[in-house]
Design a protein around this motif. Structure first.
Motif, PDB file in Angstrom:
ATOM      1  N   GLU A 114       0.595   6.784  12.695  1.00 52.22           N
ATOM      2  CA  GLU A 114      -0.459   6.319  13.591  1.00 52.22           C
ATOM      3  C   GLU A 114      -1.638   7.290  13.603  1.00 52.22           C
ATOM      4  O   GLU A 114      -2.790   6.873  13.648  1.00 52.22           O
ATOM      5  CB  GLU A 114       0.083   6.148  15.011  1.00 52.22           C
ATOM      6  CG  GLU A 114       1.014   4.975  15.164  1.00 52.22           C
ATOM      7  CD  GLU A 114       1.499   4.807  16.593  1.00 52.22           C
ATOM      8  OE1 GLU A 114       0.705   5.060  17.528  1.00 52.22           O
ATOM      9  OE2 GLU A 114       2.659   4.440  16.769  1.00 52.22           O
ATOM     10  N   ALA A 115      -1.341   8.589  13.555  1.00 49.48           N
ATOM     11  CA  ALA A 115      -2.395   9.602  13.600  1.00 49.48           C
ATOM     12  C   ALA A 115      -3.301   9.515  12.380  1.00 49.48           C
ATOM     13  O   ALA A 115      -4.519   9.687  12.488  1.00 49.48           O
ATOM     14  CB  ALA A 115      -1.780  10.991  13.709  1.00 49.48           C
ATOM     15  N   VAL A 116      -2.725   9.240  11.224  1.00 50.08           N
ATOM     16  CA  VAL A 116      -3.525   9.119   9.999  1.00 50.08           C
ATOM     17  C   VAL A 116      -4.526   7.983  10.139  1.00 50.08           C
ATOM     18  O   VAL A 116      -5.664   8.071   9.676  1.00 50.08           O
ATOM     19  CB  VAL A 116      -2.605   8.902   8.775  1.00 50.08           C
ATOM     20  CG1 VAL A 116      -3.389   8.452   7.563  1.00 50.08           C
ATOM     21  CG2 VAL A 116      -1.835  10.162   8.465  1.00 50.08           C
ATOM     22  N   LYS A 117      -4.131   6.913  10.813  1.00 56.00           N
ATOM     23  CA  LYS A 117      -5.004   5.752  10.975  1.00 56.00           C
ATOM     24  C   LYS A 117      -6.038   5.944  12.086  1.00 56.00           C
ATOM     25  O   LYS A 117      -7.161   5.478  11.975  1.00 56.00           O
ATOM     26  CB  LYS A 117      -4.168   4.505  11.281  1.00 56.00           C
ATOM     27  CG  LYS A 117      -3.251   4.106  10.146  1.00 56.00           C
ATOM     28  CD  LYS A 117      -2.322   2.998  10.560  1.00 56.00           C
ATOM     29  CE  LYS A 117      -1.281   2.749   9.487  1.00 56.00           C
ATOM     30  NZ  LYS A 117      -0.213   1.869   9.950  1.00 56.00           N
ATOM     31  N   LYS A 118      -5.660   6.639  13.172  1.00 56.62           N
ATOM     32  CA  LYS A 118      -6.509   6.668  14.360  1.00 56.62           C
ATOM     33  C   LYS A 118      -7.376   7.911  14.501  1.00 56.62           C
ATOM     34  O   LYS A 118      -8.489   7.817  15.006  1.00 56.62           O
ATOM     35  CB  LYS A 118      -5.645   6.515  15.614  1.00 56.62           C
ATOM     36  CG  LYS A 118      -5.008   5.158  15.715  1.00 56.62           C
ATOM     37  CD  LYS A 118      -4.249   4.982  16.991  1.00 56.62           C
ATOM     38  CE  LYS A 118      -3.625   3.595  17.053  1.00 56.62           C
ATOM     39  NZ  LYS A 118      -2.835   3.407  18.253  1.00 56.62           N
ATOM     40  N   ILE A 119      -6.876   9.077  14.123  1.00 57.43           N
ATOM     41  CA  ILE A 119      -7.681  10.290  14.288  1.00 57.43           C
ATOM     42  C   ILE A 119      -7.963  10.909  12.924  1.00 57.43           C
ATOM     43  O   ILE A 119      -7.283  10.624  11.948  1.00 57.43           O
ATOM     44  CB  ILE A 119      -6.995  11.329  15.217  1.00 57.43           C
ATOM     45  CG1 ILE A 119      -5.671  11.813  14.631  1.00 57.43           C
ATOM     46  CG2 ILE A 119      -6.826  10.795  16.609  1.00 57.43           C
ATOM     47  CD1 ILE A 119      -5.034  12.930  15.424  1.00 57.43           C
ATOM     48  N   LYS A 120      -8.967  11.775  12.898  1.00 53.73           N
ATOM     49  CA  LYS A 120      -9.353  12.419  11.642  1.00 53.73           C
ATOM     50  C   LYS A 120      -8.456  13.633  11.422  1.00 53.73           C
ATOM     51  O   LYS A 120      -8.494  14.594  12.184  1.00 53.73           O
ATOM     52  CB  LYS A 120     -10.818  12.849  11.710  1.00 53.73           C
ATOM     53  CG  LYS A 120     -11.350  13.375  10.410  1.00 53.73           C
ATOM     54  CD  LYS A 120     -12.817  13.715  10.551  1.00 53.73           C
ATOM     55  CE  LYS A 120     -13.378  14.211   9.242  1.00 53.73           C
ATOM     56  NZ  LYS A 120     -12.974  15.566   8.939  1.00 53.73           N
ATOM     57  N   MET A 135       0.841  -1.190   0.000  1.00 54.36           N
ATOM     58  CA  MET A 135       0.000   0.000   0.000  1.00 54.36           C
ATOM     59  C   MET A 135       0.878   1.242   0.000  1.00 54.36           C
ATOM     60  O   MET A 135       1.844   1.335   0.742  1.00 54.36           O
ATOM     61  CB  MET A 135      -0.885  -0.023   1.245  1.00 54.36           C
ATOM     62  CG  MET A 135      -1.889   1.093   1.293  1.00 54.36           C
ATOM     63  SD  MET A 135      -2.923   0.915   2.759  1.00 54.36           S
ATOM     64  CE  MET A 135      -2.756   2.542   3.415  1.00 54.36           C
ATOM     65  N   LYS A 136       0.532   2.206  -0.819  1.00 60.99           N
ATOM     66  CA  LYS A 136       1.291   3.447  -0.863  1.00 60.99           C
ATOM     67  C   LYS A 136       1.059   4.265   0.395  1.00 60.99           C
ATOM     68  O   LYS A 136      -0.027   4.271   0.955  1.00 60.99           O
ATOM     69  CB  LYS A 136       0.877   4.277  -2.078  1.00 60.99           C
ATOM     70  CG  LYS A 136       1.560   3.882  -3.341  1.00 60.99           C
ATOM     71  CD  LYS A 136       1.295   4.928  -4.393  1.00 60.99           C
ATOM     72  CE  LYS A 136       2.118   4.647  -5.622  1.00 60.99           C
ATOM     73  NZ  LYS A 136       1.880   5.628  -6.666  1.00 60.99           N
ATOM     74  N   SER A 137       2.076   4.978   0.789  1.00 62.09           N
ATOM     75  CA  SER A 137       1.968   5.830   1.960  1.00 62.09           C
ATOM     76  C   SER A 137       1.064   7.021   1.658  1.00 62.09           C
ATOM     77  O   SER A 137       1.085   7.565   0.564  1.00 62.09           O
ATOM     78  CB  SER A 137       3.361   6.321   2.367  1.00 62.09           C
ATOM     79  OG  SER A 137       3.259   7.248   3.401  1.00 62.09           O
ATOM     80  N   LYS A 138       0.303   7.424   2.648  1.00 60.46           N
ATOM     81  CA  LYS A 138      -0.561   8.583   2.488  1.00 60.46           C
ATOM     82  C   LYS A 138       0.181   9.877   2.823  1.00 60.46           C
ATOM     83  O   LYS A 138      -0.356  10.952   2.652  1.00 60.46           O
ATOM     84  CB  LYS A 138      -1.787   8.454   3.377  1.00 60.46           C
ATOM     85  CG  LYS A 138      -2.737   7.369   2.937  1.00 60.46           C
ATOM     86  CD  LYS A 138      -3.981   7.398   3.769  1.00 60.46           C
ATOM     87  CE  LYS A 138      -4.975   6.369   3.282  1.00 60.46           C
ATOM     88  NZ  LYS A 138      -6.214   6.403   4.017  1.00 60.46           N
ATOM     89  N   ILE A 139       1.413   9.772   3.314  1.00 68.00           N
ATOM     90  CA  ILE A 139       2.176  10.943   3.727  1.00 68.00           C
ATOM     91  C   ILE A 139       3.170  11.320   2.638  1.00 68.00           C
ATOM     92  O   ILE A 139       3.880  10.476   2.110  1.00 68.00           O
ATOM     93  CB  ILE A 139       2.899  10.677   5.061  1.00 68.00           C
ATOM     94  CG1 ILE A 139       1.860  10.476   6.167  1.00 68.00           C
ATOM     95  CG2 ILE A 139       3.840  11.815   5.393  1.00 68.00           C
ATOM     96  CD1 ILE A 139       2.442  10.178   7.502  1.00 68.00           C
ATOM     97  N   LEU A 140       3.200  12.601   2.306  1.00 72.31           N
ATOM     98  CA  LEU A 140       4.087  13.126   1.283  1.00 72.31           C
ATOM     99  C   LEU A 140       4.770  14.369   1.843  1.00 72.31           C
ATOM    100  O   LEU A 140       4.110  15.224   2.420  1.00 72.31           O
ATOM    101  CB  LEU A 140       3.263  13.482   0.038  1.00 72.31           C
ATOM    102  CG  LEU A 140       4.009  13.878  -1.203  1.00 72.31           C
ATOM    103  CD1 LEU A 140       4.765  12.666  -1.760  1.00 72.31           C
ATOM    104  CD2 LEU A 140       3.047  14.387  -2.248  1.00 72.31           C
ATOM    105  N   ALA A 141       6.072  14.467   1.687  1.00 69.44           N
ATOM    106  CA  ALA A 141       6.824  15.595   2.234  1.00 69.44           C
ATOM    107  C   ALA A 141       6.709  16.817   1.333  1.00 69.44           C
ATOM    108  O   ALA A 141       6.563  16.703   0.120  1.00 69.44           O
ATOM    109  CB  ALA A 141       8.287  15.216   2.404  1.00 69.44           C
TER     110      ALA A 141
END
Length: 113
Positions: free
Chosen positions: A72-78, A1-7
């Protein structure tokens, strides 16, 4: 799965974010705002540690911690993907427990809507 975070990559993106809103706590300063031409499916975030904090090992440890917390924040909080974020670490991050830092950052990112 591609990461949802981009710098963030461009100097003008950093300058633009520094002029927008910010939240400060004991461990970090979070600058956030909307950027033009941003992919709404990915989270644009960059982590900055100043040389004053310590040598490269210490600075990279802080960046690793921040990246892990954000994953973790991307998965757990909005988190609002419309915003781009610039997180500047403070030296107090080195001497505190990961769990405490994580809870504090989760609270701050929950405030941003």
């Amino acid at each position: 799965m591609k990461s949802k975070i981009l710098a963030l990559s461009k100097n003008e993106e950093f300058k633009n974010l520094l002029k927008q809103k910010k939240i400060t706590n004991k461990y970090v300063i979070i600058f956030f705002g909307k950027l033009l031409n941003k992919d709404k499916k990915r989270l644009n975030i960059s982590f900055v540690t100043k040389k004053k904090i310590g040598n490269a090992v210490k600075r990279n440890k802080i960046k690793r911690r921040l990246r892990n917390i954000m994953n973790e924040a991307v998965k757990k909080i909005k988190i609002n993907f419309d915003y781009s974020f610039l997180v500047i670490a403070k030296s107090s991050m080195l001497n505190n427990e990961y769990k405490i830092i994580k809870e504090t950052l989760f609270q701050d990112f929950a405030k941003i809507e």
